[in-house]
Design a protein around this motif. Structure first.
Motif, PDB file in Angstrom:
ATOM      1  N   GLU A 112      14.341 -26.535 -51.851  1.00 48.99           N
ATOM      2  CA  GLU A 112      13.499 -26.173 -50.839  1.00 48.99           C
ATOM      3  C   GLU A 112      12.489 -24.899 -51.315  1.00 48.99           C
ATOM      4  O   GLU A 112      12.639 -24.328 -52.278  1.00 48.99           O
ATOM      5  CB  GLU A 112      14.273 -25.775 -49.549  1.00 48.99           C
ATOM      6  N   VAL A 113      11.498 -24.731 -50.385  1.00 49.75           N
ATOM      7  CA  VAL A 113      10.649 -23.632 -50.389  1.00 49.75           C
ATOM      8  C   VAL A 113      10.786 -22.942 -49.080  1.00 49.75           C
ATOM      9  O   VAL A 113      10.974 -23.586 -48.083  1.00 49.75           O
ATOM     10  CB  VAL A 113       9.288 -24.292 -50.756  1.00 49.75           C
ATOM     11  N   SER A 114      10.658 -21.451 -49.143  1.00 53.35           N
ATOM     12  CA  SER A 114      11.114 -20.854 -47.912  1.00 53.35           C
ATOM     13  C   SER A 114       9.847 -19.798 -47.892  1.00 53.35           C
ATOM     14  O   SER A 114       9.566 -19.192 -48.956  1.00 53.35           O
ATOM     15  CB  SER A 114      12.258 -20.139 -48.016  1.00 53.35           C
ATOM     16  N   LEU A 115       9.749 -19.487 -46.694  1.00 48.55           N
ATOM     17  CA  LEU A 115       8.939 -18.332 -46.046  1.00 48.55           C
ATOM     18  C   LEU A 115       9.903 -17.099 -46.139  1.00 48.55           C
ATOM     19  O   LEU A 115      10.759 -17.396 -45.228  1.00 48.55           O
ATOM     20  CB  LEU A 115       8.068 -18.287 -44.984  1.00 48.55           C
ATOM     21  N   VAL A 116       9.897 -16.043 -46.652  1.00 51.46           N
ATOM     22  CA  VAL A 116      11.006 -15.007 -46.656  1.00 51.46           C
ATOM     23  C   VAL A 116      10.227 -13.420 -46.502  1.00 51.46           C
ATOM     24  O   VAL A 116       9.133 -13.446 -46.863  1.00 51.46           O
ATOM     25  CB  VAL A 116      11.781 -14.951 -47.940  1.00 51.46           C
ATOM     26  N   ALA A 117      10.942 -12.508 -45.983  1.00 40.96           N
ATOM     27  CA  ALA A 117      10.339 -11.406 -45.641  1.00 40.96           C
ATOM     28  C   ALA A 117      10.389 -10.496 -46.931  1.00 40.96           C
ATOM     29  O   ALA A 117       9.610  -9.637 -47.368  1.00 40.96           O
ATOM     30  CB  ALA A 117      11.033 -10.688 -44.550  1.00 40.96           C
ATOM     31  N   SER A 118      11.477 -10.828 -47.942  1.00 42.94           N
ATOM     32  CA  SER A 118      11.632 -10.028 -49.228  1.00 42.94           C
ATOM     33  C   SER A 118      12.008 -10.855 -50.375  1.00 42.94           C
ATOM     34  O   SER A 118      13.305 -11.274 -50.594  1.00 42.94           O
ATOM     35  CB  SER A 118      12.649  -9.034 -48.854  1.00 42.94           C
ATOM     36  N   PRO A 119      11.076 -11.443 -50.987  1.00 43.85           N
ATOM     37  CA  PRO A 119      11.452 -12.333 -52.065  1.00 43.85           C
ATOM     38  C   PRO A 119      12.244 -11.698 -53.290  1.00 43.85           C
ATOM     39  O   PRO A 119      11.748 -10.547 -53.646  1.00 43.85           O
ATOM     40  CB  PRO A 119      10.006 -13.036 -52.567  1.00 43.85           C
ATOM     41  N   MET A 120      13.214 -12.475 -54.029  1.00 45.90           N
ATOM     42  CA  MET A 120      13.519 -12.024 -54.928  1.00 45.90           C
ATOM     43  C   MET A 120      12.783 -11.820 -56.279  1.00 45.90           C
ATOM     44  O   MET A 120      12.647 -10.764 -56.974  1.00 45.90           O
ATOM     45  CB  MET A 120      14.615 -12.853 -55.514  1.00 45.90           C
ATOM     46  N   GLN A 121      11.594 -12.483 -56.460  1.00 39.14           N
ATOM     47  CA  GLN A 121      10.643 -12.291 -57.441  1.00 39.14           C
ATOM     48  C   GLN A 121       9.380 -11.652 -56.383  1.00 39.14           C
ATOM     49  O   GLN A 121       8.769 -12.358 -55.636  1.00 39.14           O
ATOM     50  CB  GLN A 121      10.131 -13.705 -57.707  1.00 39.14           C
TER      51      GLN A 121
END
Length: 131
Positions: A112-121
């Motif tokens: 999956e692909v996610s929109l996130v507040a704080s990406p790991m990368q």
């Protein structure tokens, strides 16, 4: 609303100590399986779909399209305003190796692909938005 960005960036160590190598997604992408767009990696929170996904020289480039339900509309507002621009992805490791204190990811199954507040990368970001 549609957006484009990078869900993964090659050859950069992420916050978890992993580095993704070019070609890691090749086998997974060859299956041409549909990839859901999720909110913050939550399995039940499908907010759209990934309409295009490919590896280029920089990383895993994605184009996503947000749906019309309340969660998707909220996410669209945040992305359009620039308040949210993080991208990430869910995966299963097929092949990896340890080198110089980091885990090198050589083969990954894209889930999956996610929109996130704080990406790991930290470099995995939305870079274009189209309404």
């Amino acid at each position: 609303m549609r957006f484009a960005g990078y869900a993964a960036v090659f050859n950069r160590v992420d916050g978890g100590g992993d580095v993704i190598r070019k070609g890691a997604f090749a086998a997974s992408l060859a299956t041409k399986r549909a990839i859901p767009l999720l909110w913050q990696h939550k399995a039940g929170a499908v907010i759209g779909r990934v309409t295009r996904v490919e590896e280029d020289t920089r990383g895993l480039r994605v184009i996503g399209e947000l749906g019309g339900d309340a969660d998707a509309l909220r996410a669209a507002g945040l992305v359009a305003s620039g308040a949210l621009d993080g991208l990430s992805f869910g995966y299963r490791v097929g092949r990896s190796a340890r080198a110089n204190g980091v885990r090198e990811l050589h083969e990954l199954e894209l889930v999956e692909v996610s929109l996130v507040a704080s990406p790991m990368q930290k470099l995995a970001r939305v870079h274009a938005v189209e309404r």
